[in-house]
Design an enzyme around this catalytic site. Structure first.
Site, PDB file in Angstrom:
ATOM      1  N   ARG A 292       0.783  -1.276   0.057  1.00 35.70           N
ATOM      2  CA  ARG A 292      -0.007   0.107  -0.039  1.00 35.70           C
ATOM      3  C   ARG A 292       0.930   1.318  -0.105  1.00 35.70           C
ATOM      4  O   ARG A 292       0.501   2.309  -0.755  1.00 35.70           O
ATOM      5  CB  ARG A 292      -0.937  -0.022   1.047  1.00 35.70           C
ATOM      6  CG  ARG A 292      -2.069  -1.061   0.994  1.00 35.70           C
ATOM      7  CD  ARG A 292      -2.978  -1.212   2.038  1.00 35.70           C
ATOM      8  NE  ARG A 292      -4.177  -2.141   1.690  1.00 35.70           N
ATOM      9  CZ  ARG A 292      -5.381  -2.382   2.318  1.00 35.70           C
ATOM     10  NH1 ARG A 292      -5.317  -1.970   3.491  1.00 35.70           N
ATOM     11  NH2 ARG A 292      -6.132  -3.113   1.878  1.00 35.70           N
TER      12      ARG A 292
ATOM     13  N   TYR B 170      -6.204  -0.924  -7.067  1.00 34.92           N
ATOM     14  CA  TYR B 170      -5.498  -1.937  -6.401  1.00 34.92           C
ATOM     15  C   TYR B 170      -5.118  -1.863  -5.082  1.00 34.92           C
ATOM     16  O   TYR B 170      -4.645  -0.740  -4.552  1.00 34.92           O
ATOM     17  CB  TYR B 170      -4.459  -2.664  -7.384  1.00 34.92           C
ATOM     18  CG  TYR B 170      -3.304  -1.924  -7.982  1.00 34.92           C
ATOM     19  CD1 TYR B 170      -2.622  -0.911  -7.302  1.00 34.92           C
ATOM     20  CD2 TYR B 170      -2.544  -2.484  -9.081  1.00 34.92           C
ATOM     21  CE1 TYR B 170      -1.282  -0.422  -7.810  1.00 34.92           C
ATOM     22  CE2 TYR B 170      -1.356  -2.302  -9.449  1.00 34.92           C
ATOM     23  CZ  TYR B 170      -0.918  -1.073  -9.120  1.00 34.92           C
ATOM     24  OH  TYR B 170       0.326  -0.358  -9.438  1.00 34.92           O
ATOM     25  N   GLU B 171      -4.630  -2.972  -4.383  1.00 33.66           N
ATOM     26  CA  GLU B 171      -4.270  -3.005  -3.041  1.00 33.66           C
ATOM     27  C   GLU B 171      -5.336  -2.505  -2.095  1.00 33.66           C
ATOM     28  O   GLU B 171      -4.949  -1.850  -1.009  1.00 33.66           O
ATOM     29  CB  GLU B 171      -2.918  -2.363  -2.947  1.00 33.66           C
ATOM     30  CG  GLU B 171      -1.719  -2.947  -3.703  1.00 33.66           C
ATOM     31  CD  GLU B 171      -1.427  -4.461  -3.331  1.00 33.66           C
ATOM     32  OE1 GLU B 171      -1.793  -4.782  -2.450  1.00 33.66           O
ATOM     33  OE2 GLU B 171      -0.952  -4.908  -4.222  1.00 33.66           O
ATOM     34  N   GLY B 172      -6.522  -2.780  -2.493  1.00 28.15           N
ATOM     35  CA  GLY B 172      -7.676  -2.151  -1.549  1.00 28.15           C
ATOM     36  C   GLY B 172      -8.094  -0.794  -2.387  1.00 28.15           C
ATOM     37  O   GLY B 172      -7.097   0.167  -2.322  1.00 28.15           O
TER      38      GLY B 172
ATOM     39  N   GLN C  47      -9.501   1.814   1.760  1.00 31.91           N
ATOM     40  CA  GLN C  47      -8.317   2.581   2.649  1.00 31.91           C
ATOM     41  C   GLN C  47      -9.139   3.942   3.442  1.00 31.91           C
ATOM     42  O   GLN C  47      -8.860   3.668   4.715  1.00 31.91           O
ATOM     43  CB  GLN C  47      -7.463   3.456   1.768  1.00 31.91           C
ATOM     44  CG  GLN C  47      -6.726   2.659   0.552  1.00 31.91           C
ATOM     45  CD  GLN C  47      -5.988   1.473   0.956  1.00 31.91           C
ATOM     46  OE1 GLN C  47      -5.398   1.542   2.016  1.00 31.91           O
ATOM     47  NE2 GLN C  47      -5.923   0.225   0.426  1.00 31.91           N
TER      48      GLN C  47
END
Lengths: 590, 590
Positions: A295, A439-441, A446
């Site tokens: 992240r 991406y990555e959440g 977040q």
């Protein structure tokens, strides 16, 4: 057609001049890391990015990856560049020396990641996933796994992946269907389908190490039933060499908006041999080691793309002659004045600049606390540093990727019609930047992480290492009128924080409705704090040799305070409007 | 993979229920245009967009245009769809009946353009340029030119282009180098290179009519030396049939970020036979006829793309099961709840909705005044209407295309990772929307037009037909607490207007520095006025048969006032910061 020059002076400004207090005493292991050595490493990395990675960025986008007979091929030149990357030891920059890495701090790795992302984001994804895999195995794997897998990952002979998403679940990993059945020898047979696997297959390394979230037979439903498995593409023999093909195949690659040179694969696991990483049913825990670092890395990508967009936009604005300055020609001998004379073009460029330099300060500042969290001799300092990093990880990820999209879009706008033409390279930055918000959440996730997990954790403890120093800074500079906008914005952040803490406790929808606006408010204030400090540093040096450089810092800070930080007022109003307006909206009426 | 359903009910709400006062009395020529007839035309247009244009949108993007041996080919299916469009009389919808058109008002044409743009923006560019060409020739051409060219354009047998941009000049047309040399027969030999010519060549029509800005021999430098020439691709014989090839060739097509199915051509004119349109050296004047209508059309494109992005995002948010509602499962029998239960997803969808419906109200409102400006029997009303349209043209163009980009990007975000995948079609909307902020004058140029030309014109006269009714409306509703945000935002707009008027007069950089933020503030307030009126209309009907529909209007207005209109505070602060911060920034330090 684009240019890129590693922003070494600006990076050194942050590392050596801004973060003086944070980096006052070398952490254990950094004793020999002099500013000169850091500068030398950055210079070498910068040259590699400029000369090797950047020239492959547009051709990589044009060619993309291809899948033929189950084999993914990367664009021309990627194999050679990757070989150079590995041989230069760049992949293992932050990895432990005992694993073949260079053992350099996160601050330095962050600066290098920025430059790599700017020069060629799609390329950078391959080594970036390897380091994530390395970190997860190192933190959670058995000695046998570490012994076998860490060094090849660090040396770049093998690469890594994170296999989480399935067709029916991305955010909601509790629904993962991939199964793992124990074999007699302690390993597992892993079966299931994963999608959106970055670097899931390619032709850069002799092996690919997949970290796969799967459910052991009999494990409970939901995320707490997931375990993490290491599944190599080629089975690794006793002597550590890759041998037979394992039961994992690439069944398709995605055609995407951007990062076209980074393969995004659908992977089918069929009775693939996998080994458990960490404790059974603790897969999410192990995966988060990888995800938190990923992240931060994604936030840094947004910064890198903003930087290269800014460099090109400025170059274009200097060279493109169009129109006359409103108060009379500045280039009277030419057919027109450069774009750079126009106030609206300056508005765009200064917005890009203020957000980009602010993002650099923010990422390096957080990285300096990540170093402390990992290696500070004092446990209390480690804890406070870890708290700050945990608090700011979603902010760095979401706020800076949002800015990455905004800044790259401004870059296109400065170019006008020429920005829309693929050959000129500006629109690629927009397409490449867009994935960072997803991406990555996703950035919405977040924001939920920030308001739903980080704020309430330990009764607000994570906020302290951010709120206290900022309050103290403002108090110490109470007489400085230039800081009034920051004090105002900080007041809004404090009130919004209290409001969310109170209302969100009673009604989680209140926290959810406020989340995204709150995260941006948080990011603006954090960046404002760092701009205040940068201006202060520059003020002390503006009469010296590099007056132009320091004057620009002061003026960019002013622009940030005058023109960008006031967004906090609109965000505050939106937050305080509460959730009712959106939650009471009739479901059927959408 | 995308869906599209013509938003007929919402269009009729604006035309028949919101714009009651504006459309109270039929304009001369509209006497037979009953609401039923309008509804029938819209329904037919909607069906055409849904069934013919929309199915070609993604394939058109995938295939793009190709150039082989100087011939541009459009994607598969475009020829057939174009034939149907022409046969249906859709191209000539707003054109005069005597030219073969349908003579329908701008309001109706605006609604149809919205639907066409939503369904297939790239396709829509071809007929849209034809109508622009038609309007310019009709307004400025000689009778002979009108006689020969208008009907084939309206019937769609021929198409049109605007040839302004050259490699070294886009915004700054004063630098145009294309030359025109008079021939003995009164025509001209036109020679020069044009780029970025939309629909510059293609295979849809038997002829293409280029309107070319060029400089006559001996004419002065700068924009005031430019004349407009009509240059057909094939010379037209006495009987009106296309014959020999003229001296214009397509030397290249651009590869672009989006609108890939719309050809964007480099055209070389070599001694091409051209005929003067309008007075010599009055080319810019004639071209502005085309550009003003094109600017409104581009704003409408942003609306159309926002609408289709919204429709798909909502459909996805209903169907995609991911996570659980924060206050407990809403779909307990399923594996997860639909995305639509999550506050942050609702925030994105309501933002999309409020901006899209607001943009529809704004474009149709302006179109209703364009109709009055052209056909109202009372000269004073015509003038006031023309003033309002002139004032709001840059706002519609820039504000709504900015929103088009914001809304389509939110559409991608709602889809998460699936939004980044080309097959799903959401990212195409973002790429297609991005050009709207650039072409027909970048949005920065629109902002300069607003503050530099429209505000000061006739000592602020253009502002009156906007400021006065809005002030009166707020006064009449002074007791309505829900309108407080609008009153506040309007106050900011008034103060900013006064400030720019005063400061900008003394220092044009002050106006330039404020321009973009001011335009957005203007757009937000104008949209807020229409949301207030929409909510009022809906309030009176919410207890009737269509309660759900009207309730949604009221709730969307609330969302707009609570969550979006407060952006006005940040914009106001940025405007009032003045120009010094950006203009004093050292030129070399960028």
């Amino acid at each position: 057609m684009t240019i890129y020059q590693a922003p070494l002076r600006d990076i050194r400004f942050v590392l050596d001049e801004l973060l003086v207090e944070e980096r006052a005493e070398p952490l254990p292991g950094d004793e020999e890391l002099t500013p000169d050595l850091v500068a030398a490493v950055l210079e070498e990395a910068g040259r590699f990015c400029e000369e090797v990675l950047h020239p492959l960025n547009q051709s990589g986008d044009e060619q993309g990856c291809t899948l033929d007979n189950g084999v993914v091929r990367t664009p021309e030149g990627f194999q050679d560049a990757y070989r150079q990357l590995a041989e230069g030891g760049w992949i293992g920059l932050p990895a432990d020396a005992e694993d073949g890495g260079q053992g350099l701090p996160n601050t330095l790795a962050t600066a290098v990641t920025e430059m790599e992302s700017a020069a060629n984001l799609a390329f950078t994804m391959y080594p970036s996933l390897s380091i994530g895999t390395y970190e997860a195995v190192r933190a959670h794997g058995s000695d046998a796994l570490k012994q076998r897998y860490l060094r090849p990952l660090v040396e770049g002979r093998w690469s890594g992946t994170m296999c989480l998403t399935e067709p029916h679940c991305g955010t909601d990993l509790g629904m993962v269907r991939t199964k793992a059945v124990a074999r007699d020898d302690g390993s597992y047979r892993v079966t299931g389908n994963k999608i959106f696997i970055s670097a899931g297959d390619h032709d850069l390394t002799e092996n690919i190490i997949h970290l796969v979230l799967a459910r052991r037979k009999g494990a409970p439903d939901g995320v707490h039933g997931l375990s993490l498995f290491l599944v190599p593409k080629f089975l690794v023999s006793e002597d550590g060499t890759p041998g037979d093909r394992n039961g994992v195949t690439c069944t398709g690659i995605e055609h995407k908006m951007g990062i076209k040179a980074a393969s995004t694969c659908a992977l089918a696991f069929e009775d693939a041999r996998g080994e458990l990483v960490g404790e059974p049913e603790r897969g999410m825990h192990a995966m988060f080691t990888m995800m938190n670092s990923a992240r931060l890395a994604v936030g840094i990508q947004g910064l890198g793309l903003g930087e290269i967009a800014y460099q090109n936009a400025v170059a274009y604005a200097r060279e493109r002659l169009q129109g006359r300055a409103l108060k009379g020609a500045r280039n009277p001998d030419g057919p027109a004045d450069p774009l750079l004379v126009h106030p609206d073009v300056r508005r765009m460029l200064l917005t890009m600049r203020a957000f980009t330099e602010g993002a650099r300060a923010l990422t390096l500042w957080v990285a300096s606390y990540l170093d402390k969290a990992q290696r500070h001799p004092d446990a209390a300092q480690r804890q406070a540093s870890d708290d700050l990093v945990a608090l700011l990880t979603p902010v760095v990820k979401a706020f800076i990727t949002d800015l990455g999209s905004e800044v790259t879009n401004l870059g296109v706008q400065v170019y006008g019609g020429h920005g829309y033409i693929r050959d000129n390279g500006m629109e690629q930055f927009v397409r490449d930047a867009r994935i960072g918000q997803i991406y990555e959440g996703t950035n919405g996730i977040q924001a939920m992480d920030l308001v739903g997990r980080k704020l309430p954790a330990h009764v607000g403890r994570l906020l302290r290492p951010f709120f206290h120093p900022l309050a103290a800074y403002l108090e110490a500079h109470a007489g400085d009128a230039a800081l009034a906008p920051l004090a105002k914005a900080f007041g809004r952040l404090q009130r919004a924080t209290g409001w969310i803490g109170q209302r969100g406790l009673a009604d989680p929808d209140e926290a959810g409705a406020a989340a995204s606006d709150y995260l941006r408010l948080f990011g603006l204030v954090a960046m404002g704090y760092l701009w205040a400090r940068m201006a202060e540093v520059a003020q002390a040096k503006v009469k010296g040799d590099e007056g132009l450089f320091y004057r620009a810092k002061i003026d960019t800070a002013r622009f940030y305070f005058e023109r960008l930080l006031p967004q906090s007022s609109a965000l505050y109003a939106a937050i305080m409007a509460g959730s009712d307006g959106m939650m009471s909206f009739n479901y059927e009426a959408f």
